[in-house]
Design an enzyme around this catalytic site. Structure first.
Site, mmCIF file in Angstrom:
data_model
loop_
_atom_site.group_PDB
_atom_site.id
_atom_site.type_symbol
_atom_site.label_atom_id
_atom_site.label_comp_id
_atom_site.label_asym_id
_atom_site.label_seq_id
_atom_site.Cartn_x
_atom_site.Cartn_y
_atom_site.Cartn_z
ATOM 1 C CE LYS A 20 50.119 41.393 41.981
ATOM 2 N NZ LYS A 20 49.467 41.362 43.329
ATOM 3 C CE1 TYR A 40 47.221 46.421 42.836
ATOM 4 C CE2 TYR A 40 49.550 46.852 42.453
ATOM 5 C CZ TYR A 40 48.462 45.997 42.413
ATOM 6 O OH TYR A 40 48.619 44.704 41.945
ATOM 7 C CG ASN A 49 49.230 38.046 45.074
ATOM 8 O OD1 ASN A 49 49.817 38.857 44.359
ATOM 9 N ND2 ASN A 49 48.017 38.261 45.546
ATOM 10 C CG HIS A 52 46.630 43.304 38.965
ATOM 11 N ND1 HIS A 52 45.825 43.713 39.990
ATOM 12 C CD2 HIS A 52 46.125 43.866 37.830
ATOM 13 C CE1 HIS A 52 44.874 44.519 39.485
ATOM 14 N NE2 HIS A 52 45.050 44.621 38.182
ATOM 15 C CD GLU A 72 43.206 47.372 36.993
ATOM 16 O OE1 GLU A 72 42.869 47.507 38.180
ATOM 17 O OE2 GLU A 72 43.432 46.256 36.474
#
Ligand code: ATP
Ligand code: MG
Length: 137
Positions: free
Chosen positions: A9, A49, A112, A115, A126
């Site tokens: 990320k 998302y 965080n 993913h 995905e």
């Protein structure tokens, strides 16, 4: 042999942590069989998302994911989905186990660092969101 989609990320690419995070995957026996760096548009982040669209953090999450480049990758290995989630650690870094990516690198619940797909069905969707079959070797 299983495959899963991983995203490094923006909070992690910004801090130049791609190599350290990839080392964690490789040490755990996960093989990086596809990888590219992208700057997602807000629309692309929103589509990726979409499952979270009714959650209160959806807008913030999409804006964060589109804020700076990400590295998207396919990880392969025995039980790759569960193994990747183990290496990632808990969503909230305060709850993440020692040695996990989120324990070492995550800044907050939102920022965080990584993913990872959570099930075989979502992994397939995905992976095909970002990669064609020819790009995975
Ligand atoms: P990911 O799907 O990114 O691998 P996850 O499966 O551990 O993470 P999810 O519940 O799927 O967690 O949430 C997706 C992402 O949304 C989280 O990784 C986090 O960045 C963000 N998020 C989840 N809960 C919150 C929250 N309460 N506040 C802010 N952001 C959140
Ligand atoms: Mg998730």
């Amino acid at each position: 042999i299983e495959r899963t989609l991983s995203i490094i990320k923006p909070d992690a690419t910004r801090r130049n942590l791609t190599g350290k995070i990839n080392a964690k995957f490789e040490e755990a026996g996960l093989r990086i069989v596809a990888q590219k760096r992208l700057h997602l548009s807000l629309e692309q982040a929103g589509k990726f998302y979409e499952v979270h669209k009714d959650r209160p953090f959806y807008g913030e999450l999409c804006e964060f994911m589109a804020s700076e480049p990400v590295v998207v990758q396919v990880l392969e290995g025995e039980g790759a989905i569960a193994k990747n989630r183990e290496v990632m650690g808990a969503t909230n870094p305060a709850n993440a186990a020692d040695g996990t990516i989120r324990k070492e690198f995550a800044l907050s619940m939102g920022e965080n660092s990584v993913h990872g797909s959570d099930a075989p069905e979502t992994a397939a969707v995905e992976i095909s969101f970002f990669f064609s079959g020819l790009e995975i070797v």
